[in-house]
Enzyme design. Structure first.
Site, PDB file in Angstrom:
ATOM      1  N   HIS A 195       0.789  -1.228   0.000  1.00 16.55           N
ATOM      2  CA  HIS A 195       0.000   0.000   0.000  1.00 16.55           C
ATOM      3  C   HIS A 195       0.819   1.275   0.000  1.00 16.55           C
ATOM      4  O   HIS A 195       0.252   2.364  -0.036  1.00 16.55           O
ATOM      5  CB  HIS A 195      -0.919   0.035   1.219  1.00 16.55           C
ATOM      6  CG  HIS A 195      -2.156  -0.774   1.048  1.00 16.55           C
ATOM      7  ND1 HIS A 195      -3.321  -0.262   0.532  1.00 16.55           N
ATOM      8  CD2 HIS A 195      -2.406  -2.076   1.299  1.00 16.55           C
ATOM      9  CE1 HIS A 195      -4.237  -1.206   0.489  1.00 16.55           C
ATOM     10  NE2 HIS A 195      -3.709  -2.334   0.948  1.00 16.55           N
ATOM     11  N   LYS A 243      -9.616  13.825   3.628  1.00 12.72           N
ATOM     12  CA  LYS A 243      -8.733  12.657   3.680  1.00 12.72           C
ATOM     13  C   LYS A 243      -7.906  12.807   4.937  1.00 12.72           C
ATOM     14  O   LYS A 243      -7.943  13.843   5.579  1.00 12.72           O
ATOM     15  CB  LYS A 243      -7.838  12.606   2.441  1.00 12.72           C
ATOM     16  CG  LYS A 243      -7.140  13.946   2.148  1.00 12.72           C
ATOM     17  CD  LYS A 243      -6.253  13.895   0.908  1.00 12.72           C
ATOM     18  CE  LYS A 243      -6.999  13.890  -0.398  1.00 12.72           C
ATOM     19  NZ  LYS A 243      -6.961  12.601  -1.079  1.00 12.72           N
ATOM     20  N   ARG A 244      -7.133  11.771   5.297  1.00 10.38           N
ATOM     21  CA  ARG A 244      -6.272  11.917   6.455  1.00 10.38           C
ATOM     22  C   ARG A 244      -5.321  13.092   6.272  1.00 10.38           C
ATOM     23  O   ARG A 244      -4.908  13.402   5.157  1.00 10.38           O
ATOM     24  CB  ARG A 244      -5.485  10.624   6.699  1.00 10.38           C
ATOM     25  CG  ARG A 244      -6.309   9.541   7.339  1.00 10.38           C
ATOM     26  CD  ARG A 244      -6.908   9.984   8.657  1.00 10.38           C
ATOM     27  NE  ARG A 244      -5.886  10.176   9.673  1.00 10.38           N
ATOM     28  CZ  ARG A 244      -5.556   9.272  10.588  1.00 10.38           C
ATOM     29  NH1 ARG A 244      -6.202   8.133  10.653  1.00 10.38           N
ATOM     30  NH2 ARG A 244      -4.609   9.528  11.456  1.00 10.38           N
ATOM     31  N   LYS A 265       0.025  14.498   1.549  1.00 11.47           N
ATOM     32  CA  LYS A 265      -1.256  14.805   0.900  1.00 11.47           C
ATOM     33  C   LYS A 265      -1.436  16.304   0.658  1.00 11.47           C
ATOM     34  O   LYS A 265      -2.327  16.737  -0.058  1.00 11.47           O
ATOM     35  CB  LYS A 265      -2.425  14.258   1.733  1.00 11.47           C
ATOM     36  CG  LYS A 265      -2.488  12.718   1.744  1.00 11.47           C
ATOM     37  CD  LYS A 265      -3.574  12.224   2.699  1.00 11.47           C
ATOM     38  CE  LYS A 265      -3.648  10.712   2.798  1.00 11.47           C
ATOM     39  NZ  LYS A 265      -4.418  10.079   1.693  1.00 11.47           N
ATOM     40  N   THR A 311      -8.619   6.547  -2.896  1.00  7.04           N
ATOM     41  CA  THR A 311      -9.951   6.064  -3.266  1.00  7.04           C
ATOM     42  C   THR A 311     -10.971   7.196  -3.114  1.00  7.04           C
ATOM     43  O   THR A 311     -12.031   7.157  -3.744  1.00  7.04           O
ATOM     44  CB  THR A 311     -10.392   4.874  -2.394  1.00  7.04           C
ATOM     45  OG1 THR A 311     -10.195   5.207  -1.020  1.00  7.04           O
ATOM     46  CG2 THR A 311      -9.633   3.614  -2.752  1.00  7.04           C
ATOM     47  N   LYS A 331     -14.527   8.333  -5.274  1.00  9.23           N
ATOM     48  CA  LYS A 331     -15.857   8.646  -4.732  1.00  9.23           C
ATOM     49  C   LYS A 331     -16.344   9.992  -5.245  1.00  9.23           C
ATOM     50  O   LYS A 331     -17.526  10.149  -5.584  1.00  9.23           O
ATOM     51  CB  LYS A 331     -15.812   8.648  -3.201  1.00  9.23           C
ATOM     52  CG  LYS A 331     -15.350   7.329  -2.589  1.00  9.23           C
ATOM     53  CD  LYS A 331     -14.997   7.506  -1.106  1.00  9.23           C
ATOM     54  CE  LYS A 331     -14.159   6.359  -0.580  1.00  9.23           C
ATOM     55  NZ  LYS A 331     -13.553   6.648   0.740  1.00  9.23           N
TER      56      LYS A 331
HETATM   57  C1  LIG Z   1     -12.393   7.061   1.140  1.00 14.37           C
HETATM   58  C2  LIG Z   1     -12.043   7.474   2.494  1.00 14.37           C
HETATM   59  C3  LIG Z   1     -10.712   7.711   2.853  1.00 14.37           C
HETATM   60  C4  LIG Z   1      -9.576   7.629   1.850  1.00 14.37           C
HETATM   61  O1  LIG Z   1      -9.448   8.899   1.222  1.00 14.37           O
HETATM   62  P1  LIG Z   1      -8.189   9.249   0.302  1.00 14.37           P
HETATM   63  O2  LIG Z   1      -8.556  10.578  -0.281  1.00 14.37           O
HETATM   64  O3  LIG Z   1      -8.102   8.198  -0.736  1.00 14.37           O
HETATM   65  O4  LIG Z   1      -7.014   9.322   1.183  1.00 14.37           O
HETATM   66  C5  LIG Z   1     -10.434   8.080   4.151  1.00 14.37           C
HETATM   67  N1  LIG Z   1     -11.412   8.222   5.064  1.00 14.37           N
HETATM   68  C6  LIG Z   1     -12.699   8.018   4.752  1.00 14.37           C
HETATM   69  C7  LIG Z   1     -13.734   8.207   5.810  1.00 14.37           C
HETATM   70  C8  LIG Z   1     -13.067   7.627   3.475  1.00 14.37           C
HETATM   71  O5  LIG Z   1     -14.363   7.408   3.174  1.00 14.37           O
END
Ligand SMILES: *Cc1c(COP(=O)(O)O)cnc(C)c1O
Length: 823
Positions: free
Chosen positions: A358, A546-547, A552, A654, A658
């Site tokens: 990952h 995101k985190r 990032k 991911t 979304k």
């Molecule tokens: C999809 C998702 C993530 C991952 O987000 P990235 O932008 O890919 O880092 C993290 N937290 C939650 C709650 C998510 O739904």
């Protein structure tokens, strides 16, 4: 409800009965939480029949089963999605409405089971859902943390972490299965004895142990009667089970074992892409892996006498290196419990285990000091030593005159056990999670291993489930899509491409933008309630959720906001489309720069949101406690999806998928799956900026990047950076943001100044943001692009990802579950 013949009156009666039986109340007297519990038990009743039927099919057909091992499952709420996958969401909503109950409010009573940090844990959750929907037999194996991901509060702009006591009201969608408990042993020592046949037997002695108790959660396939199981392990002291006479008198040991059980599954480590290196973490890893493997082998042995058949009936997927002790534990079971020879055991293990990588970030690569590893897991360590010994012989064979290879590839080296090397040596498949990521693994990070085992390496680009992130999160858009192209997209997202022909249709564009507006209203209301900030649903919703991590680059985003604010102050009449910058992010509790970035975002929000002179043209909002349930609202309402990681650092992402599925346009770097999103949607419908992964890697190799040059040459950059340290956003403590300033410019504070190339990409980001504004001026064209994003999201369904894993790695067969199978 086609399969289970939804009976509205029976449903209503069951809910009322449950409220009565559980709480001795009538429906009108019950609280929302109590009604949530009552409704959930009614739904569980329906699920149980399908769950039993699925188990009967597994017993009857004896198919190959996947065990998906993951330290994290970021499930999000279950009730709404269970109803959707049972295809009775609308019927239940209607029935409850007749009882004076609003399903949405009831859903809000469910805690998010947040047994994960971010992307990796959410991927595991999407995979479980897709496996069930495609009808593949699978168990998710994880830990029942008593406290999941912390709840984030913002106080004076700072992150405060509060414990997430998600089990306090009891969780209705779990089932304790004490009959499948296993003992897991830690510490002690190993002694070797020769048995009557002359074979050496290894006996683990003087250990501490706990009992692992599984709790099952149902994972419901969409409209197919398949219910798979997420098996999460709790720990209990052995005392309450069986005690031999010796242990009974050993008070100290009894207390130790009780403490071990209590601590073991207490909390999820809140680090994303970073190792904590704590002993307890390794205990957690071995705990759930050992219990899951004992269960898998027992289940196999119920139907098979010949253990060498294991790879035909069991596939083990390791989600990152966290469950990698699985390979040594499986070896232990095969050697010590089953009495196989090393070669027999190794042959089985390496046909059963597969590994998903990952990340390539150094601080996330797991290594354990030999001292900790061997003390905690003495027998497992012996086995790892032997795997290493044999592996080094192989390396020498493969690269006869290259001593450096052993240093780089050995499993045990320099006092440490390297989990990724162990995983690669013992797995038949090693996969990356997006095309670019896999190429970087093969060409650079894992090139030595790729040379040795080219056939093991493969790519599986991540995906997301459209059932949760469109049907549940964005019902308006989901219905609109179905109205125009039919419902096939629900189980085959490639059908979305049928939308493309409507992208130029002005009426469709208007309908789309109206739905987006409704979703923006819904989010604006949430923001009003939670932040007390009024945002204009007509403004561009520009979102980064995101985190919080330096790679990032939330810092790049907020620096751009500061720049934009400077521009607006200097040129009050400049052309400007109102913009709402929305952030959501948790920072690991010990990650100082990440927490400081949260404070900066909130401080910038304070200044800008309260500056009357800019007429509300910019708003900045930090949404507290980003988690799956509010994520669903956020994706549905986004116009712009910020995916701005330093190229080469984000393995896939991911969140990007979304947003795309919900018709947001990506503003991103050529990193992770953004590359494939750009390819699918076309360059006219995405905003790409910044350095390429190759450029970043080249600069890292040469160490020739100097952010100070940019600081000296670009006065806009200089102005923004000076505002970090002149008190503009922290008048009471001008030094507050000094560490962020230093992280960008000062080589004394961080090893390399601006490790993540923020200043290098700043101009390019500003230009890309200008293109975003230009594009939004042409609303029709924007709508067209947004529709095309939805239309071309087909590739990014986790159904597609899972089918690729099945075809290339797991080789499972679909099961078919009929409800009248037994009764
Ligand atoms: C999809 C998702 C993530 C991952 O987000 P990235 O932008 O890919 O880092 C993290 N937290 C939650 C709650 C998510 O739904």
């Amino acid at each position: 409800m086609k399969n289970i013949v939804f009976n509205k009156d029976a449903f209503k009666k069951s809910v009322s009965d449950n409220v009565k039986n559980l709480y001795r109340k009538t429906l009108t007297e019950a609280s929302r939480q109590e009604i949530f519990q009552a409704v959930s038990y009614t739904v569980k009743d329906v699920i149980i029949d399908q769950w039993i039927a699925t188990q009967h099919v597994l017993d009857r057909d004896d198919p190959k089963i996947l065990y998906y091992m993951s330290m994290e499952f970021l499930m999000g709420r279950a009730l709404g999605n269970n109803l959707i996958n049972l295809t009775c969401y609308n019927e239940v909503k209607e029935a409850l409405a007749e009882m004076g109950v609003d399903l949405n409010l009831i859903e809000d009573e469910e805690p998010d089971p947040a047994l994960g940090n971010g992307g990796l844990g959410r991927l595991a959750a999407c995979f479980m859902e897709s496996l069930a929907t495609l009808g593949y037999p699978a168990y998710g194996c994880g830990i029942r943390y008593h406290y999941g991901m912390f709840r984030q509060k913002i106080k004076d702009g700072f992150q405060i972490e509060e414990p997430d006591d998600w089990l306090k009201n009891g969780y209705p969608f779990e089932l304790k299965r004490p009959e499948h408990s296993y003992e897991v042993k830690f510490g002690g020592y190993v002694s070797a004895r020769t048995d009557e046949t002359g074979r050496t037997r290894f006996v683990h002695e003087n250990y501490q142990s706990v009992m692992a108790i599984p709790y099952d959660m149902p994972i419901i396939g969409y409209n197919n009667n398949v219910v798979n199981t997420l098996m999460i392990w709790d720990a209990e002291p052995k005392q309450s089970f069986e005690l031999d006479a010796f242990d009974k008198g050993d008070y100290k040991k009894a207390v130790e074992q009780q403490n071990l059980a209590r601590n073991l599954v207490e909390v999820l480590y809140p680090n994303d892409n970073h190792i904590a290196g704590k002993e307890l973490r390794l205990k957690q890893q071995y705990f759930f892996v050992s219990a899951s493997l004992q269960r898998a082998v027992d289940r196999f042995k119920k139907n098979h006498a010949d253990i060498s058949m294991l790879p035909e009936k069991v596939a083990i997927q390791m989600n990152d290196t966290h469950p990698t002790v699985a390979v040594a534990e499986l070896m232990r079971i095969l050697l010590d419990d089953e009495g196989l020879s090393w070669d027999e055991a190794w042959s089985i293990t390496t046909k059963t285990c597969a590994y998903t990588n990952h990340t390539i970030m150094a601080e996330a690569l797991e290594k354990w000091p030999i001292e900790i590893f061997s003390r905690l897991l003495p027998r497992i360590y012996q086995i790892v030593e032997e795997i290493n010994r044999r592996f080094i012989l192989k390396i020498q064979e493969e690269f006869p005159n290259d001593g450096d290879k052993i240093r780089k590839m050995a499993i045990i080296y320099d006092g440490q056990v390297k989990m990724a090397h162990l995983a690669i040596a013992a797995s038949y498949s090693v996969n990356g999670v997006a095309r670019l990521h896999t190429e970087i693994l093969k060409k650079r990070e894992l090139n030595d291993f790729y040379q040795m085992f080219p056939q093991k390496f493969n790519n599986k680009t991540n995906g997301i489930t459209q059932r949760r992130f469109l049907m549940h999160g964005n019902p308006l858009l989901a219905s609109w899509v179905t109205e125009h192209i039919g419902a096939d997209w629900i189980t085959n997202l490639s059908y979305m491409s049928k939308l493309a022909i409507y992208a130029d249709d002005e009426k469709m564009q208007q309908e789309f933008m109206n739905i987006k507006y409704q979703n923006k209203l819904r989010l604006a209301k949430y923001i009003q309630q939670h932040n007390g900030v009024e945002v204009d649903p007509r403004s561009i919703f520009d979102v980064q959720v995101k985190r919080l991590h330096e790679y990032k680059r939330q810092l790049l985003n907020i620096l751009h906001v500061m720049y934009l604010y400077n521009e607006l102050k200097e040129h009050p009449d400049m052309e400007f489309i109102p913009r709402t910058f929305i952030f959501g992010a948790k920072a690991a509790a010990g990650y100082r720069n990440a927490k400081l970035t949260i404070k900066l975002i909130n401080s910038v929000a304070d200044v800008i949101n309260n500056d009357k002179s800019i007429d509300g043209k910019i708003k900045v909002v930090f949404i507290e406690d980003y988690k799956v349930s509010n994520a669903e609202l956020i994706f549905a309402a986004a116009d712009v999806s910020e995916q701005i990681s330093t190229a080469s650092k984000e393995a896939s992402g991911t969140g990007n998928m979304k947003f795309m599925l919900n018709g947001a346009l990506t503003l991103g770097t050529m990193d992770g799956a953004n590359v494939e999103i750009a390819e699918e949607v076309g360059k006219d419908n995405i905003f790409i900026f910044g350095m390429s992964a190759d450029e970043v890697i080249e600069h890292e190799k040469k160490r020739d990047y100097d952010p100070m040059q940019i600081f000296n040459q670009d006065q806009d950059v200089r102005k923004v950076l000076m505002q970090l340290i002149n008190g503009m956003y922290s008048p009471n403590d001008p030094e507050l943001f000094r560490d962020l300033y230093n992280s960008l410019l000062n080589t004394q504070c961080t090893q390399y100044a601006d490790t993540y190339f923020i200043l290098a990409d700043f101009r390019s980001y500003v230009e890309a943001q200008k293109r975003v504004m230009e594009a939004y001026k042409d609303e029709k064209n924007w709508a067209k692009s947004a529709i095309l994003n939805v239309a071309h999201s087909g590739k990014f369904s986790s159904d597609r990802t899972i089918q690729e894993y099945v075809d290339d790695i797991w080789h499972l067969n679909r099961i078919k579950v009929d409800l009248d199978i037994d009764e």
